[in-house]
Design a protein around this motif. Structure first.
Motif, short mmCIF file in Angstrom:
data_model
loop_
_atom_site.label_atom_id
_atom_site.label_comp_id
_atom_site.label_asym_id
_atom_site.label_seq_id
_atom_site.Cartn_x
_atom_site.Cartn_y
_atom_site.Cartn_z
N ILE A 55 0.80 -1.23 0.00
CA ILE A 55 0.00 0.00 0.00
C ILE A 55 0.84 1.28 0.00
N ALA A 77 -2.17 -6.71 -0.56
CA ALA A 77 -3.20 -6.01 0.22
C ALA A 77 -4.54 -6.28 -0.45
N VAL A 78 -5.62 -6.06 0.31
CA VAL A 78 -6.94 -6.09 -0.32
C VAL A 78 -7.26 -4.69 -0.87
N GLY A 79 -6.77 -3.64 -0.20
CA GLY A 79 -7.03 -2.27 -0.66
C GLY A 79 -6.14 -1.95 -1.87
N LEU A 102 -7.21 -12.09 4.75
CA LEU A 102 -6.95 -11.18 5.87
C LEU A 102 -8.21 -10.71 6.57
N ARG A 240 -9.69 2.75 5.70
CA ARG A 240 -8.64 3.66 5.28
C ARG A 240 -8.86 4.99 6.00
N HIS A 288 -2.11 0.63 11.80
CA HIS A 288 -2.44 -0.10 10.56
C HIS A 288 -1.93 -1.55 10.63
N SER A 291 -4.13 -6.65 9.32
CA SER A 291 -3.81 -7.97 8.76
C SER A 291 -2.52 -8.55 9.34
N MET A 300 -1.23 -13.91 3.01
CA MET A 300 -1.23 -12.80 2.03
C MET A 300 0.00 -12.87 1.14
C1 DGY Z 1 -5.01 -4.06 3.08
O1 DGY Z 1 -4.88 -5.27 2.83
O2 DGY Z 1 -5.56 -3.27 2.31
C2 DGY Z 1 -4.47 -3.58 4.38
O3 DGY Z 1 -4.75 -2.27 4.63
C3 DGY Z 1 -2.99 -3.84 4.50
O4 DGY Z 1 -2.88 -5.17 4.81
#
Ligand code: DGY
Length: 331
Positions: A55, A77-79, A102, A240, A288, A291, A300
């Protein structure tokens, strides 16, 4: 024998994941804790076929233009708010990401923050360490908010939002949710009630945010929304930082429009040591780490590595944020 494709991995990741990539690619791993600067990142990716990002790396049009041979972007990341997914799609580049693996770990942290903020755990821990626990017990001290049998409001019913709801069920909470897409099949299974956002804000004792950061969700929770919440309510953000207007949140906490907040994400990150939010007793902040459990981070890293290798080999990614690239390739 064909030379292996070149990949750049923008930070150290779990060894097992590095080993997997190493078997399939000529890999360079950025060794520093600090991310590579945009110039260095561009230079590193220019001759590469794959890049594994997180990220803190900006994957924008300039970077994509500098890397004509790029076959895959794999985000750990998922984001994806740091990645120009539309730009990658336009260039036919699949973007991998790591949803699912996560979700439980992130909801665990969300619930930990919810409990800490409601029962004043961060505040009382600081007080004890400051040597202020001089009276063993007083019936009127350290009163907080109950969690059990209260109303949990989930904003955004993706996988993390759903895991948060499941944790709430364990505390006999009433669960209400608002999401862009209504999920009737989950409502029956998990006993969820769909409501609009104003109703959620007005009725929830805990408002938990699980929306991605986009141009529509920047400052999604601002002064108007905070004023709609109960004065006894707690706001949780594990999504976020910029989804919440921090200046409005500061005023809301200071003037007690709401009771408390639990934040795993801030705006900006890292939060500066002199940020006014840090002067308030009724906010608990983690850096933050949603995860950041050994097992979830491991999963991940492996998923991101598998996505990267699949992209290099021209196979569909396990988890692809822009599967439409495959349709475009058929045309
Ligand atoms: C995500 O996965 O988007 C988290 O913010 C970082 O692991």
């Amino acid at each position: 024998m064909n030379a292996k494709p070149r990949v750049f991995v923008t930070r150290e990741i779990m060894q097992e994941a590095q080993d997997l990539i190493d078997q399939h690619a000529d890999m360079e791993v950025w060794p520093d804790e600090e991310p590579p600067s945009p110039d260095i990142l561009r230079e590193k990716v220019a001759g590469a076929q794959g890049v594994l990002t997180n990220i803190m790396d900006r994957v924008d049009a300039q970077l994509l233009d500098a890397a004509p041979g790029l076959k895959v972007v794999s985000q750990l990341a998922v984001g994806l708010d740091n990645v120009d997914v539309a730009g990658a799609t336009a260039r036919g580049i699949p973007v991998g990401y790591t949803p699912g693996v996560l979700a439980k770990a992130t909801a665990d942290v969300g619930f930990a923050l919810l409990m800490s903020a409601a029962r004043r755990i961060g505040e009382s821990d600081r007080w004890v360490r400051d040597g202020q626990w001089t009276l063993a017990f007083h019936p009127m001290r350290w009163l907080g908010m109950d969690i059990h049998e209260k109303t949990l409001g989930i904003v955004g019913l993706g996988q993390i939002g759903l895991e948060m709801a499941r944790r709430g069920r364990g505390f006999d909470m009433r669960i209400i949710y608002y999401s862009r897409t209504r999920r009737p099949e989950l409502e029956a299974e998990y006993g969820l009630e769909y409501v609009d956002l104003p109703t959620l804000l007005a009725e929830a004792d805990f408002v938990s945010l699980h929306v991605p950061l986009t141009s529509e969700t920047r400052h999604y929770i601002g002064e108007a929304e905070l004023r709609q919440m109960k004065s006894t309510a707690v706001l949780i953000n594990v999504a976020r930082g910029p989804v919440v207007d921090s200046a409005a949140l500061y005023t809301a906490l200071k003037e007690r429009w709401i009771y408390a907040a639990g934040l795993d994400v801030t705006d900006p990150e890292p939060i500066p040591a002199n940020d006014p939010l840090l002067t308030l007793p009724n906010v608990v902040i983690s850096p933050h780490v949603g995860s950041a459990s050994l097992v979830s981070r491991g999963a991940m890293c492996m998923l991101a590595a598998r996505n990267l290798v699949a992209g290099l080999e021209g196979r569909p990614l396990d988890r692809c944020a822009n599967p439409e690239v495959y349709e475009m390739k058929k045309d």
